[in-house]
Structure formats: C-alpha cells, structure tokens
Design a protein around this motif. Structure first.
Motif, PDB file in Angstrom:
ATOM      1  N   UNK A 234      14.813   4.282  -2.687  1.00 37.50           N
ATOM      2  CA  UNK A 234      15.180   5.644  -3.074  1.00 37.50           C
ATOM      3  C   UNK A 234      16.135   5.640  -4.264  1.00 37.50           C
ATOM      4  N   UNK A 235      17.073   4.693  -4.270  1.00 40.50           N
ATOM      5  CA  UNK A 235      18.020   4.612  -5.378  1.00 40.50           C
ATOM      6  C   UNK A 235      17.304   4.252  -6.689  1.00 40.50           C
ATOM      7  N   UNK A 236      16.257   3.429  -6.623  1.00 40.59           N
ATOM      8  CA  UNK A 236      15.513   3.073  -7.835  1.00 40.59           C
ATOM      9  C   UNK A 236      14.852   4.311  -8.439  1.00 40.59           C
ATOM     10  N   UNK A 237      14.319   5.168  -7.602  1.00 37.58           N
ATOM     11  CA  UNK A 237      13.712   6.408  -8.101  1.00 37.58           C
ATOM     12  C   UNK A 237      14.770   7.272  -8.789  1.00 37.58           C
ATOM     13  N   UNK A 238      15.934   7.404  -8.169  1.00 38.72           N
ATOM     14  CA  UNK A 238      17.008   8.202  -8.758  1.00 38.72           C
ATOM     15  C   UNK A 238      17.477   7.607 -10.077  1.00 38.72           C
ATOM     16  N   UNK A 239      17.608   6.290 -10.116  1.00 41.39           N
ATOM     17  CA  UNK A 239      18.057   5.612 -11.340  1.00 41.39           C
ATOM     18  C   UNK A 239      17.065   5.849 -12.472  1.00 41.39           C
ATOM     19  N   UNK A 240      15.774   5.788 -12.178  1.00 45.55           N
ATOM     20  CA  UNK A 240      14.753   6.002 -13.206  1.00 45.55           C
ATOM     21  C   UNK A 240      14.872   7.397 -13.814  1.00 45.55           C
TER      22      UNK A 240
END
Length: 331
Positions: A234-240
């Motif tokens: 989930x954090x990777x999606x937010x970071x992107x």
C-alpha cells in the motif's frame, strides 16, 4: 491482424520478496518437509494470498487463534509479523511445539521496546492501528506502556506523563516520508526523546520505495503487485502517486488488470511489495505482452544480499532431533 502498440515497461529493482519474507516461507516449507502435513500457521505467514494458497495445497493450515487448533502434536508457526508475548505463553500452556517466523528486523523492534521499558521510558510506536506487526510489538509489554502514533496530529495531541523520558520506535513497513514527518514533529515537541540506534523501517521497505520514487515521474501509470492488506505494498502505491505518477494501481494477480485502460499510454512502471513473489510480476508481463509490443528496462537502485538464519530446530544439524528435543533446543 493489426500490429500491437508499443509499450515501454520500467521494472523497479529491488522488488518482491525480502529476506524476512523468504525466511518465513522457507520455515513453513521446511516444517512440512520434516514433520509432514499438517502444520499450523497463526495468521497469514506473509500478506499474500497466492503464497498462502500454495502453502495450503502442501498441507499448511492457517488459523487466526491458537484455540482453533485441535491437534496438539503438530508444529505451530508464528507469522513474519510477530506475535504478542501472551500468544507464545498460550502455546507453551497448550504444549504446542512452535516455530517463530517473526522477521528478525521486527524482533529488533521488540527488543528495543523491552530495553526502553526496562529503563523506565514511555514508548511511542509509530504505526497503523490493528496491523499484526503493531499488535505484536505492543503485546511485548504490559498494556498502557506503548502509545500508538499514526499521524502528526497524534503527536500534537500527545500528553505524556514525563516529556523528558520518552522513546520512539516504528513499524518496519511504513512510508519513509510519512514517518520522517512524524519523527520531526516528535523531536520538535520533545527534544529529549530517544530515537532508535538504527532506523526501524526495514531496508527492503526503504529500497522499494526509493526505486518507485525514482521511476514514477517517468511513468504514465504504475502497477504494484501485492495484497491489499500488505502495508508495504500500500505504501508503494502512495509513494508512486506522490512522486508524480498520475495513476498507480495495486493488484494481486494479472487477472485484475483491465488492459483497455492502458491503451494510449507510452510507459508503465511495475514493482512488487516485499511479500509478492516474482512469478506474479512475470504473470503481469505476460498479460501485457499479449496486447502490446513490450520494451523492457530495469532500474536498479540497490543490491540486496542480506539473509537471516533459520530457527535452530530447522537447521541441517538438527534434522535427526524429535520435535520435543527441538522445542527444548529453542528454550
């Protein structure tokens, strides 16, 4: 037949399994190999349904609580996220032989919490309420000793007993940027707060986020392969999205992709959370290759060579020991 449109694909690296996830899965596989099926696993061993299903096919039975286990003479494995101390005590009381697959980097946070407690500090845990790792970390100490901090707003509302006797720790799978903001707020309000000797956010979480930050601005869309209950995914999606990619989708399998929505774009980035196997990334590439002529590029920002030892009962030198002897060896 018309020509397939071209699509540039940027693969982030590192991606996928980290050392802690790899170790946890290996523990289940070796337990099945040495003790036979079934073996019981409390909670998903890692947050990935594909991994869990594949282990179920081999004889792993996943439960949420130990009371669901009706057979006493089978191994019980604790997930990579860690468990409260009371769970281990319950396992001992039930005479279970258990194997602890807690990621060593999570165990490091547990030890930090215990050290702060022994030194009389009140502990602030930066993390997400209800996440198994947070539940496990808070469960290392008596109720009320650890206070959960989720946002900068929580920091502003905090009223500690002694602002000069505080320490902070964190969940290992958080957004690096969000955590940095919360830590800055803590240090601003409580200048004497004690920090971890080394960042609690694990190397794999950091490396995967940095790769996404680097790639995202050059992509029209990004796909993150991972489970919806996986914090690091989930954090990777937010970071992107924060890094400038207008569209970032978290998917578990290639079947979830609506190919029609990707027509007309030039570049897509692909990565995978730390609990997603590489075979699922390959599945996504195969799905796109059926509709596009792919041009692949890998952007690697770090090399990961770390590995963690297995629990003593599963090491080669202990193959001939009985489960009872193995339990004694870990006590």
């Amino acid at each position: 037949m018309s020509e397939r449109p071209k699509l540039n694909v940027i693969l982030c690296a590192p991606r996928g399994f980290c050392a802690g996830v790899d170790r946890a899965i290996q523990i289940v596989e070796l337990a099945l190999q040495r003790y036979g099926a079934p073996v019981y696993v409390r909670h998903e061993i890692v947050h990935n349904r594909f991994v869990v299903a594949s282990l179920e096919k081999r004889g792993a039975i996943f439960v949420e609580e130990l009371e669901e286990i009706e057979v006493e003479d089978r191994p019980v494995i604790f997930s990579a996220h860690g468990v409260p101390k009371e769970v281990k005590s319950d396992a001992v009381a039930r005479n279970f032989f258990y194997l602890d697959a807690t990621c060593p980097l999570v165990s490091k946070v547990h030890k930090e919490a215990e050290l702060h407690y022994r030194r009389g500090r009140d502990i602030l845990l930066i993390g997400h309420k209800g996440h198994p790792e947070v539940v496990g970390t808070m469960g290392q100490l008596p109720e009320g000793v650890v206070t959960l901090i989720e946002t900068v707003g929580d920091v502003m509302r905090l009223e500690p007993r002694d602002e000069n006797n505080l320490a902070w720790i964190s969940q290992t799978t958080l957004s690096v940027d969000d955590t940095r903001d919360i830590v800055a707020a803590l240090k601003d309000r409580f200048p004497n707060i004690v920090s971890p000797h080394k960042d609690d956010i694990c190397y794999a979480t950091t490396n995967r986020q940095e790769a996404v930050k680097h790639v995202a601005p050059d992509c029209d869309a990004m796909i993150i392969v991972g489970a919806p209950n996986s914090s690091n995914s989930q954090r990777l999606r937010e970071v992107a999205l924060r890094a400038g990619c207008k569209r970032a989708n978290l998917i578990q399998r290639a079947a979830e992709i609506d190919i029609s929505t990707y027509r007309g774009i030039d570049t897509i980035g692909i990565t995978a959370g730390a609990s997603a196997p590489e075979t699922l990334v390959e599945e996504v590439l195969e799905a796109f290759s059926e509709h596009f002529e792919l041009s692949l590029e890998t952007v690697r920002l770090a090399e990961e060579t770390i590995s963690f030892p297995l629990p003593r009962p599963l090491r080669d030198s202990d193959v001939s020991a009985t489960p009872a002897e193995k339990a004694l060896a870990t006590s």
